[in-house]
Design a protein around this motif. Structure first.
Motif, PDB file in Angstrom:
ATOM      1  N   ALA A 113      -1.303  -8.643  -3.089  1.00 15.83           N
ATOM      2  CA  ALA A 113      -0.456  -7.526  -3.528  1.00 15.83           C
ATOM      3  C   ALA A 113      -1.064  -6.810  -4.730  1.00 15.83           C
ATOM      4  O   ALA A 113      -1.062  -5.572  -4.789  1.00 15.83           O
ATOM      5  N   GLU A 114      -1.573  -7.561  -5.694  1.00 14.98           N
ATOM      6  CA  GLU A 114      -2.166  -6.926  -6.880  1.00 14.98           C
ATOM      7  C   GLU A 114      -3.419  -6.145  -6.499  1.00 14.98           C
ATOM      8  O   GLU A 114      -3.637  -5.020  -6.969  1.00 14.98           O
ATOM      9  N   GLY A 115      -4.265  -6.726  -5.657  1.00  5.65           N
ATOM     10  CA  GLY A 115      -5.487  -6.028  -5.260  1.00  5.65           C
ATOM     11  C   GLY A 115      -5.210  -4.755  -4.491  1.00  5.65           C
ATOM     12  O   GLY A 115      -5.823  -3.705  -4.746  1.00  5.65           O
ATOM     13  N   ARG A 116      -4.289  -4.819  -3.545  1.00  5.25           N
ATOM     14  CA  ARG A 116      -3.980  -3.628  -2.750  1.00  5.25           C
ATOM     15  C   ARG A 116      -3.274  -2.567  -3.591  1.00  5.25           C
ATOM     16  O   ARG A 116      -3.503  -1.376  -3.397  1.00  5.25           O
ATOM     17  N   THR A 117      -2.409  -2.996  -4.506  1.00  2.00           N
ATOM     18  CA  THR A 117      -1.712  -2.029  -5.360  1.00  2.00           C
ATOM     19  C   THR A 117      -2.702  -1.259  -6.224  1.00  2.00           C
ATOM     20  O   THR A 117      -2.587  -0.037  -6.404  1.00  2.00           O
ATOM     21  N   GLU A 118      -3.672  -1.975  -6.769  1.00  2.00           N
ATOM     22  CA  GLU A 118      -4.693  -1.312  -7.595  1.00  2.00           C
ATOM     23  C   GLU A 118      -5.437  -0.251  -6.796  1.00  2.00           C
ATOM     24  O   GLU A 118      -5.649   0.883  -7.271  1.00  2.00           O
ATOM     25  N   LEU A 119      -5.826  -0.582  -5.569  1.00  5.52           N
ATOM     26  CA  LEU A 119      -6.578   0.367  -4.751  1.00  5.52           C
ATOM     27  C   LEU A 119      -5.706   1.523  -4.260  1.00  5.52           C
ATOM     28  O   LEU A 119      -6.160   2.669  -4.185  1.00  5.52           O
ATOM     29  N   LEU A 120      -4.449   1.221  -3.934  1.00  8.66           N
ATOM     30  CA  LEU A 120      -3.542   2.294  -3.523  1.00  8.66           C
ATOM     31  C   LEU A 120      -3.305   3.266  -4.667  1.00  8.66           C
ATOM     32  O   LEU A 120      -3.198   4.489  -4.456  1.00  8.66           O
ATOM     33  N   VAL A 161      -9.562  -4.671   3.306  1.00  6.38           N
ATOM     34  CA  VAL A 161     -10.503  -5.772   3.066  1.00  6.38           C
ATOM     35  C   VAL A 161      -9.845  -6.839   2.191  1.00  6.38           C
ATOM     36  O   VAL A 161      -9.940  -8.041   2.488  1.00  6.38           O
ATOM     37  N   VAL A 162      -9.190  -6.409   1.134  1.00  4.32           N
ATOM     38  CA  VAL A 162      -8.499  -7.358   0.248  1.00  4.32           C
ATOM     39  C   VAL A 162      -7.477  -8.158   1.037  1.00  4.32           C
ATOM     40  O   VAL A 162      -7.376  -9.389   0.903  1.00  4.32           O
ATOM     41  N   GLN A 163      -6.716  -7.483   1.881  1.00  5.45           N
ATOM     42  CA  GLN A 163      -5.686  -8.161   2.661  1.00  5.45           C
ATOM     43  C   GLN A 163      -6.298  -9.222   3.571  1.00  5.45           C
ATOM     44  O   GLN A 163      -5.783 -10.351   3.656  1.00  5.45           O
TER      45      GLN A 163
END
Length: 429
Positions: free
Chosen positions: A153-160, A391-393
């Motif tokens: 969640a943290e990785g995808r939020t940063e990229l979004l 990719v993170v997911q």
């Protein structure tokens, strides 16, 4: 008149006084007040609430930095290993069992025979120890599942959020691009797209807050305001497939639940039979019920040989039951390990595919930058960030299955205990 009734009558007339028996009815303590609720007959009406009654947020001007940003000073780094250790140490069930094993043992010696039986006491202590290790393993596995969900969640939020910045840059230049005849969505379409992006980030942010609360509670950390955990680690993955059969052998050797069953099997005797019965009832309430009825002392003295024979017969029955139960548990453990290994291999392939898509978008972005075409670059950047989020997911999905594999091997419980107790009865059996 039957002799029994004659004795009762004589005792009553003679004023025989035995124990006083009284029956009382305590005052009721209802936890819910009695109510009578009649459901009315209704005509279906619209469930959709009026939009005017709902909260409003202007998607045109909403600032993501103010909506979702966390205080950088409030982050606390958390690794895979520290998550396992903290969670395992704070398993409520395991800590109760450890405290039970720390209770003093009272031994009374009568006619040079210790009471209670020492073998039964040691068997129960070993059983509680192994049950505690298994409880810690399960508790740590649940915590680690949340750890990798949080990292995802943290990785995808940063990229979004980064993608949203590129979208806003495109939106700010939209009028200029329309002026030169470039195909740009109108302002309403851009606002709806921005609203969707904000909603995606908000969904991830809500998940982050929930996962933080759950993890902090499981790790025994105090929850203070907006303080958040930050998953740390390289998060790299191995493309080398797991040797499933070797992993199964590790599970069969070290899983605490299997060691517990083997300890009961090898420790079973006529003396430890009551302790084994008690443990078997934890697997099924109908198991472990003694087939021999209780008898009074004088009767027991007359039928000692018969009772001993019955006990030996029951020992054999319990041994067969434990053998079958252990075999079933071993098959389940092997299935869990093999399933995790298969899923890890699948996740690794999905990571490779997602990586290829991200690299494809990156190539397009770099070409647009080189050509200095902002109109081409900005939409491509948004897709690139989305591909990187994918990719993170997939990477975190691989790590979650890796954690399930380790949990199926029973590794987390022993990580808290220190190591496999090879030199103890609980470790050898």
């Amino acid at each position: 008149m039957p002799r029994g009734w004659f004795v009762i009558v004589v005792a009553t007339v003679a004023g025989c006084h035995g124990p006083s028996v009284s029956v009382t009815t305590p005052a009721p303590m209802p936890s819910a007040a009695p109510t009578s609720t009649d459901l009315p007959v209704v005509t279906p009406t619209r469930i959709e609430p009026p939009l005017a009654s709902l909260p409003s947020l202007d998607a045109k001007t909403a600032d993501p930095a103010k909506l979702f940003a966390a205080d950088a000073k409030g982050f606390r780094g958390l690794t895979d290993g520290s998550c396992v250790l903290l969670a395992a140490q704070h398993s409520p069930v395991a800590n109760v069992l450890d405290r039970e094993n720390a209770m003093p043992v009272v031994t009374v010696t009568s006619k040079k025979q210790p009471c209670p039986n020492g073998a039964s006491d040691q068997l129960l202590r070993d059983a509680r120890f192994l049950a505690a290790v298994e409880a810690r393993n399960s508790y740590a596995a649940d915590a680690l599942e949340r750890f990798y969900q949080l990292a995802d969640a943290e990785g995808r939020t940063e990229l979004l959020t980064m993608g949203l910045k590129s979208f806003d840059e495109l939106r700010s230049e939209a009028a200029k691009y329309r002026g030169v005849g470039l195909p740009v969505p109108d302002e309403d379409d851009l606002t709806r797209q921005r609203s969707k992006l904000l909603g995606d980030v908000e969904t991830a942010e809500a998940a982050i807050k929930l996962l933080n609360a759950e993890l902090q509670a499981r790790l025994g950390l105090s929850v203070r305001g907006d303080e958040r955990l930050w998953p740390t680690g390289p998060f790299t993955i191995s493309a080398t497939p797991v040797d499933a059969e070797a992993a199964v052998q590790v599970a069969l050797e070290q899983r605490a639940d299997l060691r517990l069953l083997r300890r009961l099997y090898h420790g079973l005797s006529a003396e430890t039979l009551p302790a084994v019965r008690q443990q078997m009832q934890s697997y099924n309430g109908l198991a472990g019920i003694p087939p021999v009825p209780g008898v009074m002392r004088r009767q027991a003295e007359r039928v000692t040989a018969e009772l001993r024979a019955a006990a030996e017969s029951e020992v054999e029955l319990r041994r067969e039951q434990l053998f079958a139960l252990t075999a079933d548990r071993e098959k389940l453990a092997a299935a869990e390990v093999r399933a995790a290994a298969v899923q890890m291999a699948s996740a690794a392939r999905r990571v490779a595919l997602a990586k290829g898509r991200a690299e494809g978008w990156q190539t397009k972005v770099e070409k647009a930058k080189k050509d200095d075409k902002a109109f081409d670059r900005l939409p491509l950047e948004l897709e690139w960030y989305k591909a990187r989020a994918d990719v993170v997911q997939e990477v975190m999905a691989w790590h979650r299955w890796s954690a399930k594999l380790r949990a199926a091997q029973g590794a987390f419980g022993w990580a808290a205990a220190g190591d496999l107790p090879e030199n103890s009865a609980a470790g050898r059996n």
